[in-house]
Design a protein around this motif. Structure first.
Motif, PDB file in Angstrom:
ATOM      1  N   LEU A   1     -73.155  18.228  76.576  1.00  0.00           N
ATOM      2  CA  LEU A   1     -74.376  18.256  75.769  1.00  0.00           C
ATOM      3  C   LEU A   1     -74.374  19.462  74.832  1.00  0.00           C
ATOM      4  CD1 LEU A   1     -77.091  16.995  75.152  1.00  0.00           C
ATOM      5  CD2 LEU A   1     -78.072  18.384  76.977  1.00  0.00           C
ATOM      6  N   LEU A   2     -73.891  20.583  75.290  1.00  0.00           N
ATOM      7  CA  LEU A   2     -73.806  21.782  74.456  1.00  0.00           C
ATOM      8  C   LEU A   2     -72.839  21.579  73.295  1.00  0.00           C
ATOM      9  CD1 LEU A   2     -74.515  24.765  73.976  1.00  0.00           C
ATOM     10  CD2 LEU A   2     -72.577  25.335  75.443  1.00  0.00           C
ATOM     11  N   LEU A   3     -71.690  20.990  73.566  1.00  0.00           N
ATOM     12  CA  LEU A   3     -70.716  20.728  72.505  1.00  0.00           C
ATOM     13  C   LEU A   3     -71.247  19.708  71.505  1.00  0.00           C
ATOM     14  CD1 LEU A   3     -67.361  20.652  74.486  1.00  0.00           C
ATOM     15  CD2 LEU A   3     -68.162  22.387  72.895  1.00  0.00           C
ATOM     16  N   LEU A   4     -71.954  18.695  71.977  1.00  0.00           N
ATOM     17  CA  LEU A   4     -72.539  17.702  71.091  1.00  0.00           C
ATOM     18  C   LEU A   4     -73.610  18.335  70.205  1.00  0.00           C
ATOM     19  CD1 LEU A   4     -72.737  14.749  70.239  1.00  0.00           C
ATOM     20  CD2 LEU A   4     -74.442  14.440  72.042  1.00  0.00           C
ATOM     21  N   THR A   5     -74.412  19.206  70.789  1.00  0.00           N
ATOM     22  CA  THR A   5     -75.456  19.899  70.023  1.00  0.00           C
ATOM     23  C   THR A   5     -74.841  20.798  68.961  1.00  0.00           C
ATOM     24  OG1 THR A   5     -76.881  19.872  71.965  1.00  0.00           O
ATOM     25  CG2 THR A   5     -77.472  21.397  70.205  1.00  0.00           C
ATOM     26  N   LEU A   6     -73.825  21.551  69.309  1.00  0.00           N
ATOM     27  CA  LEU A   6     -73.161  22.428  68.342  1.00  0.00           C
ATOM     28  C   LEU A   6     -72.507  21.634  67.221  1.00  0.00           C
ATOM     29  CD1 LEU A   6     -71.584  25.126  70.666  1.00  0.00           C
ATOM     30  CD2 LEU A   6     -73.521  25.392  69.109  1.00  0.00           C
ATOM     31  N   ALA A   7     -71.877  20.523  67.559  1.00  0.00           N
ATOM     32  CA  ALA A   7     -71.244  19.683  66.537  1.00  0.00           C
ATOM     33  C   ALA A   7     -72.290  19.104  65.591  1.00  0.00           C
ATOM     34  CB  ALA A   7     -70.444  18.572  67.203  1.00  0.00           C
ATOM     35  N   THR A   8     -73.429  18.682  66.141  1.00  0.00           N
ATOM     36  CA  THR A   8     -74.502  18.130  65.313  1.00  0.00           C
ATOM     37  C   THR A   8     -75.064  19.186  64.373  1.00  0.00           C
ATOM     38  OG1 THR A   8     -75.062  16.604  67.091  1.00  0.00           O
ATOM     39  CG2 THR A   8     -76.715  16.925  65.368  1.00  0.00           C
ATOM     40  N   LEU A   9     -75.311  20.373  64.891  1.00  0.00           N
ATOM     41  CA  LEU A   9     -75.831  21.459  64.047  1.00  0.00           C
ATOM     42  C   LEU A   9     -74.839  21.847  62.955  1.00  0.00           C
ATOM     43  CD1 LEU A   9     -77.570  23.733  66.690  1.00  0.00           C
ATOM     44  CD2 LEU A   9     -78.641  22.264  64.975  1.00  0.00           C
ATOM     45  N   LEU A  10     -73.579  21.858  63.267  1.00  0.00           N
ATOM     46  CA  LEU A  10     -72.557  22.172  62.268  1.00  0.00           C
ATOM     47  C   LEU A  10     -72.519  21.107  61.181  1.00  0.00           C
ATOM     48  CD1 LEU A  10     -70.225  24.056  61.453  1.00  0.00           C
ATOM     49  CD2 LEU A  10     -68.722  22.576  62.762  1.00  0.00           C
ATOM     50  N   LEU A  11     -72.613  19.845  61.576  1.00  0.00           N
ATOM     51  CA  LEU A  11     -72.615  18.754  60.609  1.00  0.00           C
ATOM     52  C   LEU A  11     -73.856  18.817  59.723  1.00  0.00           C
ATOM     53  CD1 LEU A  11     -71.298  16.152  59.576  1.00  0.00           C
ATOM     54  CD2 LEU A  11     -72.651  14.917  61.270  1.00  0.00           C
TER      55      LEU A  11
END
Length: 67
Positions: free
Chosen positions: A3-13
């Motif tokens: 979930l943390l990696l998904l959140t970081l990827a979404t914020l970066l995108l």
């Protein structure tokens, strides 16, 4: 952890997709826009064809003609 990696990827995108401030021009004193605000005026045009909106206090003073 996933979930943390998904959140970081979404914020970066999203940070790449959402445009930030307008492109800067005129020695970083102006901004390239389609329309200038009431307190700004056009002095030059940007490379992308938009107007470089600069506050009058940052524009160079016109020199009088010397004959």
């Amino acid at each position: 952890m996933k979930l943390l990696l998904l959140t970081l990827a979404t914020l970066l995108l999203l940070s790449q997709l959402i445009p930030g401030d307008a492109q800067r021009c005129w020695n970083l004193r102006g901004k390239c826009r389609h329309r200038c605000s009431r307190k700004e005026s056009v002095y030059v045009y940007c490379t992308n064809g938009r107007m470089c909106c600069v506050k009058p206090k940052y524009q160079p003073k016109p020199k009088p003609w010397m004959f």
